[in-house]
Design an enzyme around this catalytic site. Structure first.
Site, PDB file in Angstrom:
ATOM      1  N   GLU A   1       0.843  -1.201   0.000  1.00 57.02           N
ATOM      2  CA  GLU A   1       0.000   0.000   0.000  1.00 57.02           C
ATOM      3  C   GLU A   1       0.884   1.259   0.000  1.00 57.02           C
ATOM      4  O   GLU A   1       0.617   2.216  -0.724  1.00 57.02           O
ATOM      5  CB  GLU A   1      -0.892  -0.014   1.240  1.00 57.02           C
ATOM      6  CG  GLU A   1      -1.772   1.222   1.387  1.00 57.02           C
ATOM      7  CD  GLU A   1      -2.383   1.312   2.768  1.00 57.02           C
ATOM      8  OE1 GLU A   1      -2.725   2.435   3.180  1.00 57.02           O
ATOM      9  OE2 GLU A   1      -2.515   0.275   3.445  1.00 57.02           O
TER      10      GLU A   1
ATOM     11  N   ASP B   1       0.934   3.821  -3.151  1.00 55.97           N
ATOM     12  CA  ASP B   1       0.553   5.219  -2.936  1.00 55.97           C
ATOM     13  C   ASP B   1       1.531   6.160  -3.651  1.00 55.97           C
ATOM     14  O   ASP B   1       1.126   7.115  -4.318  1.00 55.97           O
ATOM     15  CB  ASP B   1       0.525   5.511  -1.434  1.00 55.97           C
ATOM     16  CG  ASP B   1       0.176   6.953  -1.132  1.00 55.97           C
ATOM     17  OD1 ASP B   1      -0.873   7.434  -1.590  1.00 55.97           O
ATOM     18  OD2 ASP B   1       0.970   7.628  -0.441  1.00 55.97           O
TER      19      ASP B   1
ATOM     20  N   ASN C   1      -7.369   1.153   0.331  1.00 58.54           N
ATOM     21  CA  ASN C   1      -5.997   0.737   0.655  1.00 58.54           C
ATOM     22  C   ASN C   1      -5.561  -0.446  -0.210  1.00 58.54           C
ATOM     23  O   ASN C   1      -4.410  -0.520  -0.657  1.00 58.54           O
ATOM     24  CB  ASN C   1      -5.892   0.351   2.138  1.00 58.54           C
ATOM     25  CG  ASN C   1      -6.017   1.549   3.051  1.00 58.54           C
ATOM     26  OD1 ASN C   1      -5.930   2.692   2.608  1.00 58.54           O
ATOM     27  ND2 ASN C   1      -6.244   1.291   4.325  1.00 58.54           N
TER      28      ASN C   1
ATOM     29  N   GLU D   1      -4.467   0.691  -3.653  1.00 62.54           N
ATOM     30  CA  GLU D   1      -3.081   1.188  -3.654  1.00 62.54           C
ATOM     31  C   GLU D   1      -2.090   0.024  -3.601  1.00 62.54           C
ATOM     32  O   GLU D   1      -1.051   0.062  -4.284  1.00 62.54           O
ATOM     33  CB  GLU D   1      -2.868   2.124  -2.464  1.00 62.54           C
ATOM     34  CG  GLU D   1      -3.597   3.453  -2.590  1.00 62.54           C
ATOM     35  CD  GLU D   1      -3.379   4.367  -1.410  1.00 62.54           C
ATOM     36  OE1 GLU D   1      -3.445   5.594  -1.586  1.00 62.54           O
ATOM     37  OE2 GLU D   1      -3.165   3.845  -0.291  1.00 62.54           O
TER      38      GLU D   1
END
Length: 332
Positions: free
Chosen positions: A63, A67, A132, A135
């Site tokens: 994650e 991101d 989440n 990502e």
């Protein structure tokens, strides 16, 4: 155990993996090379699984990676799509495209939630958890196929199917209004403190503001207009309020102190024990109680306008005759 049961148990993992491959193909537009990255991307920390070395096995690290990759890829797409647009507009557009709310809705539309391995299934947290996982999925794509594959995935699978970039870009998200709504609901004092105003190399004005909540310093923001600067400061302050419970605690502590000061009485409470002189003194009793030797000048209660008047002197017969004679001579 029967032979057929043993064969079914052996086939089950292969069948599940085949189903995962098929589902991921529908989402990604390609088949994974290393399925293990994607399995981990879909593994929520609530299952508390560990690897052979005893370390937690979940999607948090992917994650984090996803991101960063998502910010870069979407930033490039927005930069290329909107030629000549200012940095503030590009930043706002990218922020809206990669916001937690957008990613959560996107993951839900794509059916990512059905592939997520989680020990909890609370509806109130589904959007957050799925965002989440999205990502983390980008992080898995990066490790499996590289940056170009991440860029192509977002352009073809996301923008081409689920998101209209122009609608997102020109949809105004009023962070200042959201912060104001929060402050009013919680009876928290909010102000925007102007820090400075300057000009850039082209002579364009740049404004800087800071959010103040109950006198506590919030986040700062700069922009080519006061509105833009306040929007940025509001957005970052809202994000800080979400991720820092201690910041909220300090704000409410300051609010408690302020309201305590405002509740201090502005004047002393009046005395309830008043002198009981409500009996009317009678006139006759006053006259009897007043000494005969007391002069008028010393008795203020007996003062009236008659004390200032002079009584006219009564005219005698001689005075009347004299006045008549004088009047007669005056007429002649």
């Amino acid at each position: 155990m029967k032979l057929n049961d043993i064969i079914d148990r052996i086939k089950l993992p292969f069948r599940k993996e085949k189903e995962l491959f098929s589902s991921l193909y529908g989402i990604l537009g390609f088949y994974p090379r290393n399925i293990e990255y994607y399995k981990q991307a879909l593994m929520h920390k609530s299952i508390k699984k560990r690897n052979d070395k005893g370390k937690p096995l979940n999607n948090e690290r992917l994650e984090f990676l996803g991101d960063a990759i998502l910010d870069a890829a979407v930033g490039y797409i927005v930069y290329r799509h909107y030629e000549g647009k200012r940095e503030g507009f590009l930043t706002n557009t990218r922020s809206k495209l990669v916001s937690r709310e957008t990613l959560g809705k996107l993951a839900s539309e794509m059916g990512l939630g059905s592939l997520l391995v989680s020990a909890t299934h609370s509806n109130s947290h589904n959007s957050y958890v799925e965002g989440n996982a999205f990502e983390a999925l980008v992080g898995a794509i990066y490790l499996d196929r590289g940056y170009e594959a991440c860029l192509a995935f977002f352009e073809k699978q996301i923008l081409g199917k689920y998101i209209d970039i122009d609608k997102v870009a020109f949809k105004e998200v009023n962070f200042k209004s959201k912060l104001l709504e929060w402050s009013q609901k919680n009876r928290v004092r909010l102000e925007f403190k102007m820090l400075k105003q300057k000009t850039d190399e082209n002579g364009s004005p740049i404004f800087s503001f800071q959010v103040m909540l109950e006198g506590m310093e919030g986040e700062k923001g700069s922009g080519y207009s006061k509105k833009e600067a306040q929007q940025r400061a509001s957005k970052d302050t809202l994000q800080r309020l979400k991720r820092e419970p201690q910041f909220i605690d300090s704000i409410f502590a300051a609010k408690t102190e302020r309201t305590k000061m405002e509740e201090v009485p502005a004047m002393a409470v009046p005395d309830t024990e008043q002198e009981e002189n409500f009996i009317i003194e009678q006139e006759e009793s006053r006259k009897e109680d007043t000494p005969a030797s007391e002069s008028k000048e010393s008795r203020e209660d007996d003062f009236d306008l008659s004390d200032l008047s002079v009584k006219p002197k009564e005219k005698t017969r001689e005075d009347i005759i004299a006045e008549a004679e004088a009047a007669a001579f005056a007429e002649g």
